[in-house]
Design an enzyme around this catalytic site. Structure first.
Site, PDB file in Angstrom:
ATOM      1  CD1 TRP A  12      -2.408  -2.116   1.555  1.00  0.00           C
ATOM      2  CD2 TRP A  12      -3.107  -0.885  -0.175  1.00  0.00           C
ATOM      3  NE1 TRP A  12      -3.496  -2.752   0.989  1.00  0.00           N
ATOM      4  CE2 TRP A  12      -3.942  -2.022  -0.070  1.00  0.00           C
ATOM      5  CE3 TRP A  12      -3.352   0.031  -1.207  1.00  0.00           C
ATOM      6  CZ2 TRP A  12      -5.011  -2.262  -0.938  1.00  0.00           C
ATOM      7  CZ3 TRP A  12      -4.423  -0.207  -2.079  1.00  0.00           C
ATOM      8  CH2 TRP A  12      -5.233  -1.342  -1.943  1.00  0.00           C
ATOM      9  CG  ASP A  68      -3.521   4.262   3.684  1.00  0.00           C
ATOM     10  OD1 ASP A  68      -4.621   4.113   4.264  1.00  0.00           O
ATOM     11  OD2 ASP A  68      -3.208   3.625   2.650  1.00  0.00           O
ATOM     12  CE  LYS A  79      -9.137  -2.540   3.394  1.00  0.00           C
ATOM     13  NZ  LYS A  79      -8.289  -1.673   2.595  1.00  0.00           N
TER      14      LYS A  79
HETATM   15  C1  LIG Z   1      -7.765  -1.128   1.487  1.00  0.00           C
HETATM   16  C2  LIG Z   1      -6.651  -0.177   1.545  1.00  0.00           C
HETATM   17  C3  LIG Z   1      -6.527   0.883   0.641  1.00  0.00           C
HETATM   18  C4  LIG Z   1      -7.401   1.054  -0.578  1.00  0.00           C
HETATM   19  O1  LIG Z   1      -8.684   1.381  -0.337  1.00  0.00           O
HETATM   20  P1  LIG Z   1      -9.702   1.510  -1.575  1.00  0.00           P
HETATM   21  O2  LIG Z   1     -10.936   1.951  -0.891  1.00  0.00           O
HETATM   22  O3  LIG Z   1      -9.805   0.174  -2.230  1.00  0.00           O
HETATM   23  O4  LIG Z   1      -9.157   2.525  -2.502  1.00  0.00           O
HETATM   24  C5  LIG Z   1      -5.486   1.780   0.818  1.00  0.00           C
HETATM   25  N1  LIG Z   1      -4.611   1.635   1.816  1.00  0.00           N
HETATM   26  C6  LIG Z   1      -4.689   0.614   2.694  1.00  0.00           C
HETATM   27  C7  LIG Z   1      -3.688   0.514   3.796  1.00  0.00           C
HETATM   28  C8  LIG Z   1      -5.710  -0.331   2.589  1.00  0.00           C
HETATM   29  O5  LIG Z   1      -5.786  -1.334   3.469  1.00  0.00           O
END
Ligand SMILES: *Cc1c(COP(=O)(O)O)cnc(C)c1O
Length: 359
Positions: A101, A171, A195
């Site tokens: 990521w 993030d 999540k």
């Molecule tokens: C799931 C995730 C994303 C991406 O999210 P989307 O909604 O699919 O764009 C970005 N960063 C992390 C750490 C993630 O777990």
């Protein structure tokens, strides 16, 4: 029948939240309509949206000088929004690369600014995090970006990097609300919802006031923090259902002891699972012990030829979505806030029994 869903995202949601959503689906707050069918500018929805924001602010103790935004475009949208909002094309922006990521985030940032990779954990195949002293930070960087929890690698920072006066951007897609943390250490926090928060498509952004007003003129309005802050995230039609359901999840956490309580539960769930893996002599987790994720637990079998059998038998036992990410293989158990301890217990019991029969 409900199963234990170990998916990395979209992930399992609290049963009580789904039940409440079902109960009020056809007639939300006496409107004779579902929440999806009411106006986002109506009194009822605005109250619902404000309540969700307030609940999240309380849960994370977000200081008054931070705005909370509910945007579209998921976590990936924020990979672009961050550089567009708080850097210029001439800026250097620092990225800490701890896996899949981080890599995606910095790849996107390269379109908009000069990326300096402040640390790269390639040498350990992304099973470690850098020490604070190993970070090669740019003194005048527009910001430092990192991924506190790598959802695919299962690597979680045990500390918050110190970046001095340079804004820290995180993030937090797969770790937000899993444990208490000090929001005031950050310039921008963002998280995709699917999540630990709610339905996919939504991104929650927490941005410090002094970082507003810096967006580039070309920044799309729907990614513009300043514009969205001024309109309470309603420059256009917001993702109303996702926002509503996230509010239910926030209230559910608040009603169950808050983030401090859920953190204890998360730590205990993760410890049990790692202990079972480490002591098995059959299952293996590759991540350095100081940075193992509480949320995503990848593991391999000593006999990878049994992967398919493992997944099939697990599914038959009501334990689903344990397949590892296609980029790494093996297994991955995502055990977010909404995964009850009983789900982790059932997984461990299944793993023991599987080893007994096949190990
Ligand atoms: C799931 C995730 C994303 C991406 O999210 P989307 O909604 O699919 O764009 C970005 N960063 C992390 C750490 C993630 O777990």
């Amino acid at each position: 029948m409900r199963v234990f869903n170990f998916a990395a995202g979209p992930a399992t949601l609290p049963l009580e939240v789904l039940q409440q959503a079902r109960e009020e689906l056809l007639d939300w707050q006496g409107s004779g309509m579902s929440v999806m069918e009411v106006s986002h500018r109506g009194k009822a929805f605005i109250a619902c949206a404000e309540a969700a924001e307030g609940e999240l602010r309380k849960l994370l103790a977000v200081p008054a000088n931070y705005k909370i935004l509910f945007l579209q475009g998921g976590g990936t949208g924020q990979f672009s929004a961050v550089p567009l909002n708080i850097s210029t094309p001439e800026s250097t922006v620092d990225y800490i690369n701890t896996g899949s990521w981080s890599k995606k985030a910095l790849g996107e940032a390269k379109k908009y600014a000069k990326v300096n990779v402040a640390a790269d954990e390639a040498a350990s195949s992304y099973t470690t995090v850098p020490e604070q002293s190993a970070l090669k930070l740019t003194p005048n960087a527009a910001y430092v970006h990192y991924t506190p929890n790598e959802t695919i690698g299962g690597v979680e920072f045990p500390y918050i990097p110190n970046t001095g006066n340079v804004p820290l951007v995180a993030d937090m897609s797969s770790t937000i609300l899993s444990r208490p943390f000090d929001v005031s250490k950050f310039g921008v926090i963002y998280a995709s919802a699917q999540k630990n928060i709610g339905p996919s498509g939504l991104a929650v952004v927490i941005v410090r006031d002094d970082l507003l007003g810096k967006a580039r003129p070309i920044t799309p309005s729907i990614l513009n923090y300043t514009e969205m802050a001024e309109t309470q995230s309603m420059s256009n039609t917001p993702p109303t259902f996702g926002w509503y359901l996230s509010g239910l999840v926030f209230r559910h956490i608040a009603g169950n002891g808050g983030v401090a309580h859920i953190a204890k539960q998360n730590e205990a769930k993760a410890k049990k699972l790692y202990d079972a893996i480490d002591s098995s002599g059959f299952y293996k987790n590759p991540v350095a012990k100081n940075c193992r994720s509480w949320m995503n637990v990848p593991f391999t079998l000593a006999k990878p030829e049994l992967d398919k059998t493992f997944l099939a038998e697990a599914k038959a036992a009501g334990l689903v979505n344990l397949e590892g990410h296609r980029s790494v293989g093996g297994m991955r158990a995502s055990i977010y806030n909404a995964m009850p301890p009983a789900g982790v217990d059932a997984l461990i019991a299944f793993m023991k029994e599987f080893q007994r029969r096949h190990g």
